[in-house]
Motif scaffolding. Sequence first.
Motif, PDB file in Angstrom:
ATOM      1  N   GLU A 263     -19.991 -48.353 -33.163  1.00 16.74           N
ATOM      2  CA  GLU A 263     -19.420 -47.129 -32.583  1.00 16.74           C
ATOM      3  C   GLU A 263     -20.468 -46.017 -32.519  1.00 16.74           C
ATOM      4  N   PHE A 264     -21.284 -45.937 -33.557  1.00 15.06           N
ATOM      5  CA  PHE A 264     -22.331 -44.915 -33.583  1.00 15.06           C
ATOM      6  C   PHE A 264     -23.334 -45.159 -32.452  1.00 15.06           C
ATOM      7  N   ALA A 265     -23.666 -46.409 -32.233  1.00 14.14           N
ATOM      8  CA  ALA A 265     -24.599 -46.755 -31.156  1.00 14.14           C
ATOM      9  C   ALA A 265     -23.984 -46.461 -29.789  1.00 14.14           C
ATOM     10  N   ALA A 266     -22.694 -46.762 -29.647  1.00 15.88           N
ATOM     11  CA  ALA A 266     -22.025 -46.501 -28.365  1.00 15.88           C
ATOM     12  C   ALA A 266     -21.998 -45.010 -28.060  1.00 15.88           C
ATOM     13  N   ILE A 267     -21.743 -44.201 -29.085  1.00 13.16           N
ATOM     14  CA  ILE A 267     -21.739 -42.756 -28.880  1.00 13.16           C
ATOM     15  C   ILE A 267     -23.153 -42.267 -28.570  1.00 13.16           C
TER      16      ILE A 267
ATOM     17  N   LEU B 171     -18.375 -35.336 -21.302  1.00  6.26           N
ATOM     18  CA  LEU B 171     -18.602 -35.806 -22.671  1.00  6.26           C
ATOM     19  C   LEU B 171     -17.280 -36.003 -23.394  1.00  6.26           C
ATOM     20  N   VAL B 172     -16.374 -35.047 -23.255  1.00  4.71           N
ATOM     21  CA  VAL B 172     -15.072 -35.135 -23.910  1.00  4.71           C
ATOM     22  C   VAL B 172     -14.330 -36.383 -23.456  1.00  4.71           C
ATOM     23  N   ASP B 173     -14.355 -36.638 -22.155  1.00  2.00           N
ATOM     24  CA  ASP B 173     -13.633 -37.792 -21.617  1.00  2.00           C
ATOM     25  C   ASP B 173     -14.222 -39.107 -22.136  1.00  2.00           C
ATOM     26  N   GLU B 174     -15.539 -39.179 -22.229  1.00  2.00           N
ATOM     27  CA  GLU B 174     -16.180 -40.401 -22.732  1.00  2.00           C
ATOM     28  C   GLU B 174     -15.862 -40.614 -24.214  1.00  2.00           C
ATOM     29  N   ILE B 175     -15.910 -39.535 -24.982  1.00  2.00           N
ATOM     30  CA  ILE B 175     -15.626 -39.634 -26.412  1.00  2.00           C
ATOM     31  C   ILE B 175     -14.165 -39.994 -26.649  1.00  2.00           C
ATOM     32  N   THR B 176     -13.286 -39.456 -25.830  1.00  2.00           N
ATOM     33  CA  THR B 176     -11.855 -39.728 -25.968  1.00  2.00           C
ATOM     34  C   THR B 176     -11.559 -41.220 -25.802  1.00  2.00           C
ATOM     35  N   LYS B 177     -12.293 -41.874 -24.917  1.00  2.00           N
ATOM     36  CA  LYS B 177     -12.097 -43.312 -24.715  1.00  2.00           C
ATOM     37  C   LYS B 177     -12.379 -44.087 -26.011  1.00  2.00           C
ATOM     38  N   ILE B 178     -13.462 -43.745 -26.682  1.00  2.00           N
ATOM     39  CA  ILE B 178     -13.808 -44.420 -27.934  1.00  2.00           C
ATOM     40  C   ILE B 178     -12.787 -44.093 -29.017  1.00  2.00           C
TER      41      ILE B 178
END
Length: 333
Positions: free
Chosen positions: A305-309, A244-251
């Motif tokens: 961005e909210f939808a992507a998260i 999760l951290v890695d995915e969020i870091t990309k955004i």
Amino acid sequence: MPLEILGKPIGPIGFGLMGFTWRPNPTPDDQAFATMKRAIDLGATFFNGGEFYGSSIRTLNLDLINRFFTKYPEYADKVVLSIKGGVDLKTLAPDGSPEFVRKSVANCISHLGTAKKLDIFECARVDHRVPIETTIAALGELVKEGRIDGISLSEVKAETIRRAAAVHKISAVEIEYSLWATEARDLGVLSTCAELGIPVIAYSPLGRGFLTGQIRSRKDLEEGDIRLPFERFSEENFPVNLQLVDEITKIAKTKGVKPSQLAIAWIKKHEEVIPGLKIIPIPGATSVEHLEENLAQVEPMTDEEFAAIGAILEKVEIKGGRYFKIAEGHLWG
């Protein structure tokens, strides 16, 4: 609209004080005071502490708050101070009986001294042996007596909020809410608070530091850290949850912000998504540097961005409970 609690303006982001004292080595006063002053100067004037936030001496947090406002009395009226109590200081078991909550409030006031008024008191967990109506009625008497100014709830389900609000005005509801703890939305806590006009205080908005990306393994936590026994920080679950951290870091990188700033912006976006909701994240920080990072003004989160998260949260499964087994039994009271 500007946020207010008890008629006092507070910033869109508050400040959690637990990290100063509930750690193997409490933060030195000079460092803690500089951070607390900076928080107030930046508008983070909702302070959240605890009667039991101390690893060695439970009341260390209250004593720190006392020393700060004794040294800087000019800041006292600028801050809305909310303190969690209502638990046995030896066992941390909740006790919602009228006699005990009165004792807990008295202890908080004693340790705070005359430096700062106890603005809001909340029982940290619901005592299942005592009807919530009984506990709230007892706290309501303390409001009438002028001992406290408001009542908050902590770790409660939607039904409990309604029952409590029928007895006395509820100033806030504190609940864990973050990118890896979305149950408050799914269980209707956020929508209930929005309906009743009760501000939500989102504690651990950065997943106890996990969502910042600065903790990559259990070795990054010092011996005795209170997070080590938590299931999500276990040897088995830690690397899984890093997804999760890695995915969020990309955004975050695409947006040009820190993962911590993205996590807080995601929480604040809920005020647009849920009509009537007021939500105040209360990230902690033990240094001015980390505080300024958390409170930095960044571009609001876009719908895209909210939808992507949201898609990431649907895809990535978080492993482990928010606490350890015994503590999990006291959630959603």
